[in-house]
Design an enzyme around this catalytic site. Structure first.
Site, short mmCIF file in Angstrom:
data_model
loop_
_atom_site.label_atom_id
_atom_site.label_comp_id
_atom_site.label_asym_id
_atom_site.label_seq_id
_atom_site.Cartn_x
_atom_site.Cartn_y
_atom_site.Cartn_z
N ASP A 53 0.94 -1.35 0.04
CA ASP A 53 0.11 0.11 -0.02
C ASP A 53 0.94 1.36 -0.04
O ASP A 53 0.41 2.14 0.13
CB ASP A 53 -1.11 -0.01 1.22
N GLU A 55 3.14 2.16 2.08
CA GLU A 55 3.69 2.59 3.32
C GLU A 55 5.25 2.35 3.20
O GLU A 55 5.64 1.30 2.66
CB GLU A 55 3.00 1.80 4.63
N ARG A 112 11.56 26.68 -0.19
CA ARG A 112 10.99 28.04 -0.48
C ARG A 112 9.62 28.47 -0.02
O ARG A 112 9.26 29.50 -0.14
CB ARG A 112 10.63 27.91 -2.29
N ASP A 186 17.99 37.38 -9.86
CA ASP A 186 17.05 38.25 -9.19
C ASP A 186 17.63 38.93 -7.97
O ASP A 186 18.97 38.66 -7.63
CB ASP A 186 15.76 37.62 -8.66
N LYS A 210 13.82 41.97 -12.31
CA LYS A 210 12.46 41.61 -13.16
C LYS A 210 11.27 42.81 -12.47
O LYS A 210 11.12 42.83 -11.37
CB LYS A 210 12.14 40.24 -12.77
N ASP A 236 22.43 30.74 -8.83
CA ASP A 236 21.16 30.64 -8.23
C ASP A 236 21.23 29.32 -7.41
O ASP A 236 22.07 28.42 -7.58
CB ASP A 236 19.87 30.43 -9.23
N SER A 241 11.37 25.08 -12.86
CA SER A 241 11.03 25.15 -14.31
C SER A 241 11.88 25.59 -15.03
O SER A 241 11.77 25.27 -16.43
CB SER A 241 9.46 25.91 -14.19
C1 R5P Z 1 13.70 31.61 -6.07
O1 R5P Z 1 13.67 32.43 -5.37
C2 R5P Z 1 14.63 30.61 -6.46
O2 R5P Z 1 16.02 30.99 -6.22
C3 R5P Z 1 14.75 30.20 -7.96
O3 R5P Z 1 15.10 31.40 -8.73
C4 R5P Z 1 13.48 29.72 -8.41
O4 R5P Z 1 13.13 28.53 -7.48
C5 R5P Z 1 13.81 29.13 -9.70
O5 R5P Z 1 12.64 28.59 -10.22
P1 R5P Z 1 12.32 28.39 -11.81
O6 R5P Z 1 13.22 27.73 -12.52
O7 R5P Z 1 10.81 27.72 -11.86
O8 R5P Z 1 12.15 29.73 -12.49
#
Ligand code: R5P
Length: 330
Positions: A53, A55, A112, A186, A210, A236, A241
């Site tokens: 199941d 678990e 996050r 960012d 941005k 980063d 995504s």
């Molecule tokens: C956001 O604050 C993180 O540092 C990454 O910039 C973010 O998680 C990236 O996400 P994605 O690849 O979906 O744009």
């Protein structure tokens, strides 16, 4: 029994005698094996399996009474299953009388969700921290936490390692002869970018800003800094995504950058991220093995992996040895 106790050399210096055990869940066995290999230890004999199941059932097949045990388990996709595996491993170790249990979570899923984005929303990163502590973890070891303050979500010692030294060595070797520019994708990532720039002989810094002036209007990317003719290194903590990174890479190329390479600690790479990267302006995406790399990512000639196993192995060695972990980053 899996114990160290010899004197030997390591990437980071001389290893004195120590005693510890390294156990792994299923989320990143190659990394756990590499960490154990660095420490010249076998993985603790344990099985982490599923009942019909779904678990989770954990059984430790060797004595851990009185031992200093490190459980390697990034809580990456599928985050909930991997988190639950970690909690059950910790519970099994606690009930088997391990002396100290360290949750080694190179990628901390839910990180996050570290604040309330609106009314009636959870702070899931804090909940996950509570769960680990409640299960019986005595310490936590993670890498490039999304926000350093997450350390404060734990009331147990928490070490946050940085992949920057590993990345800086690779950047120097591959791009050291070019006019570099370190770029934060960012405003929130500036501290991380500045730390990397410092390791690259104080390379100049640029920021992708941005802006969406009105709701519904498309996002405008402004580059703060002159990137013309520069080999840009985007840094980063997470690529999920791939949207943030691929858009930033395009904006930098549009501003005249000579190339854009991204160094990202955690290759979450969900959905169509790999094909988005493969069709982007990025020359290369370099990720670490904090999360087990998918076959699709391995097959992409645009994605390369760096190992952080020696970094984590050395931090574990120092924790077991009660010596300084922060001096790894001096
Ligand atoms: C956001 O604050 C993180 O540092 C990454 O910039 C973010 O998680 C990236 O996400 P994605 O690849 O979906 O744009």
């Amino acid at each position: 029994m899996a114990r160290g106790g010899r004197d030997r050399a390591s990437t980071f210096g001389r290893i004195e005698g120590f005693a510890m055990k390294i156990m792994s869940g299923n989320s990143n066995l190659p990394l756990a094996r590499a960490i154990a290999g660095y420490l010249e230890l076998p993985l603790t004999d344990a099985s982490v399996r599923r009942f019909a199941d779904e678990e989770i059932f954990v059984e430790i097949h060797e004595n851990v009474r009185g031992e200093d045990v490190f459980v390697v388990q990034p809580t990456s996709y599928p985050a909930n299953d991997n988190l639950m595996e970690l909690l059950i491993c910790i519970d099994a170790l606690r009930r088997a009388s391990a002396k100290r249990i360290t949750a080694v979570v190179p990628y901390f899923g839910y990180a996050r969700q570290d604040r309330k984005p609106g009314p009636r929303t959870p702070i899931s990163a804090k909940l996950v921290a509570n769960l680990m502590t409640e299960a019986g973890a005595d310490r936590v070891l993670s890498v490039d936490l999304h926000a350093g303050q997450i350390q404060g979500f734990f009331d147990i010692p928490t070490d946050n390692l940085f992949a920057a030294p590993v990345m800086a060595a690779d950047i120097q070797a591959r791009y050291g002869d070019q006019a570099l520019m370190v770029v934060s994708p960012d405003v929130g990532g500036v501290v991380r970018a500045r730390a990397l720039a410092k390791r690259l002989d104080n390379a100049p810094l640029a920021i992708v800003d941005k802006r969406r002036d009105k709701p519904g209007q498309s996002e405008v990317m402004n580059i703060i800094g002159d990137v013309k003719g520069r080999a840009c290194i985007l840094i980063d903590d997470i690529i999920d995504s791939g949207g943030t990174l691929c858009n930033a890479a395009q904006a930098l190329m549009d501003e005249g950058a000579s190339s854009v390479t991204a160094y990202i600690t955690h290759g979450v790479l969900s959905g169509a991220a790999v094909s988005r990267v493969s069709n982007s302006a990025l020359k290369e995406l370099v990720i670490t093995d904090s999360i087990q790399t998918t076959d699709a990512a391995k097959e992409s000639d645009r994605i390369r992996e760096l190992t952080i196993a020696p970094l984590i192995g050395e931090a574990i060695r120092r924790i077991a040895d009660e010596s300084s972990v922060s001096s790894l980053f001096d």
